[in-house]
Design a protein around this motif. Sequence first.
Motif, PDB file in Angstrom:
ATOM      1  N   SER A   2      14.188  -4.546  -2.714  1.00 27.55           N
ATOM      2  CA  SER A   2      13.173  -4.695  -1.682  1.00 27.55           C
ATOM      3  C   SER A   2      13.837  -5.198  -0.414  1.00 27.55           C
ATOM      4  O   SER A   2      14.722  -6.041  -0.456  1.00 27.55           O
ATOM      5  CB  SER A   2      12.104  -5.677  -2.114  1.00 27.55           C
ATOM      6  N   THR A  49       1.386  -0.731  -3.615  1.00 27.10           N
ATOM      7  CA  THR A  49       0.837  -1.638  -4.626  1.00 27.10           C
ATOM      8  C   THR A  49      -0.667  -1.451  -4.789  1.00 27.10           C
ATOM      9  O   THR A  49      -1.219  -1.797  -5.822  1.00 27.10           O
ATOM     10  CB  THR A  49       1.153  -3.105  -4.283  1.00 27.10           C
ATOM     11  N   ALA A  50      -1.338  -0.919  -3.779  1.00 26.48           N
ATOM     12  CA  ALA A  50      -2.773  -0.608  -3.856  1.00 26.48           C
ATOM     13  C   ALA A  50      -3.063   0.545  -2.907  1.00 26.48           C
ATOM     14  O   ALA A  50      -2.460   0.643  -1.841  1.00 26.48           O
ATOM     15  CB  ALA A  50      -3.613  -1.826  -3.469  1.00 26.48           C
ATOM     16  N   THR A 107      -1.573  -0.333   0.692  1.00 27.79           N
ATOM     17  CA  THR A 107      -1.003  -1.663   0.801  1.00 27.79           C
ATOM     18  C   THR A 107       0.276  -1.667  -0.011  1.00 27.79           C
ATOM     19  O   THR A 107       0.339  -1.072  -1.081  1.00 27.79           O
ATOM     20  CB  THR A 107      -1.976  -2.730   0.254  1.00 27.79           C
ATOM     21  N   GLY A 108       1.309  -2.325   0.482  1.00 26.86           N
ATOM     22  CA  GLY A 108       2.566  -2.379  -0.248  1.00 26.86           C
ATOM     23  C   GLY A 108       3.638  -3.082   0.546  1.00 26.86           C
ATOM     24  O   GLY A 108       3.346  -3.905   1.396  1.00 26.86           O
ATOM     25  N   GLU A 162       3.410  -8.108   2.078  1.00 24.26           N
ATOM     26  CA  GLU A 162       2.409  -7.049   1.958  1.00 24.26           C
ATOM     27  C   GLU A 162       2.102  -6.488   3.342  1.00 24.26           C
ATOM     28  O   GLU A 162       1.945  -7.228   4.301  1.00 24.26           O
ATOM     29  CB  GLU A 162       1.122  -7.598   1.336  1.00 24.26           C
ATOM     30  N   ASN A 165       3.195   6.276  -6.244  1.00 16.74           N
ATOM     31  CA  ASN A 165       3.592   4.873  -6.200  1.00 16.74           C
ATOM     32  C   ASN A 165       4.575   4.583  -5.066  1.00 16.74           C
ATOM     33  O   ASN A 165       5.140   3.516  -4.999  1.00 16.74           O
ATOM     34  CB  ASN A 165       4.169   4.405  -7.537  1.00 16.74           C
ATOM     35  N   VAL A 178       6.702   1.148  -0.811  1.00 17.61           N
ATOM     36  CA  VAL A 178       6.278   0.995  -2.202  1.00 17.61           C
ATOM     37  C   VAL A 178       4.800   0.626  -2.207  1.00 17.61           C
ATOM     38  O   VAL A 178       4.415  -0.397  -1.645  1.00 17.61           O
ATOM     39  CB  VAL A 178       7.100  -0.097  -2.913  1.00 17.61           C
TER      40      VAL A 178
END
Length: 79
Positions: A3, A48-49, A19-20, A8, A57, A46
Motif C-alpha cells: 500500500s 474496499t466498498a 471507497t478504498g 480511505e 476489487n 484498491v
Amino acid sequence: MESTDFTETALYYGSASLTGFMGKDNVCLGLDSTTIDCVTGLDFFVITAAVGLDSFNGVVGLGPSNPSNGPSFMQKLVD
C-alpha cells in the motif's frame, strides 16, 4: 501488493461510487509462465466498498493516460 497510502479515499468511476486506498504492485501480461511484459511499481486503486460496481476489487487504468488519474497501465507498458 504494497500500500502506498492506507487513507480511505472516495473515487467516482463512471456512475459508481467507490471507497478504498492506493496500492502499488507489479503487473504482468501473459498466461502462466508465458509472460509478455511487466510493469513494476504500478499504482492502482484498491476498492474496499462500492455502490454501482459489482465483482471488482481494484481499478487499473487500461485506457489512455489522463492528467487527473496519472499514467495508465498501457502507457507505463510502452515507457
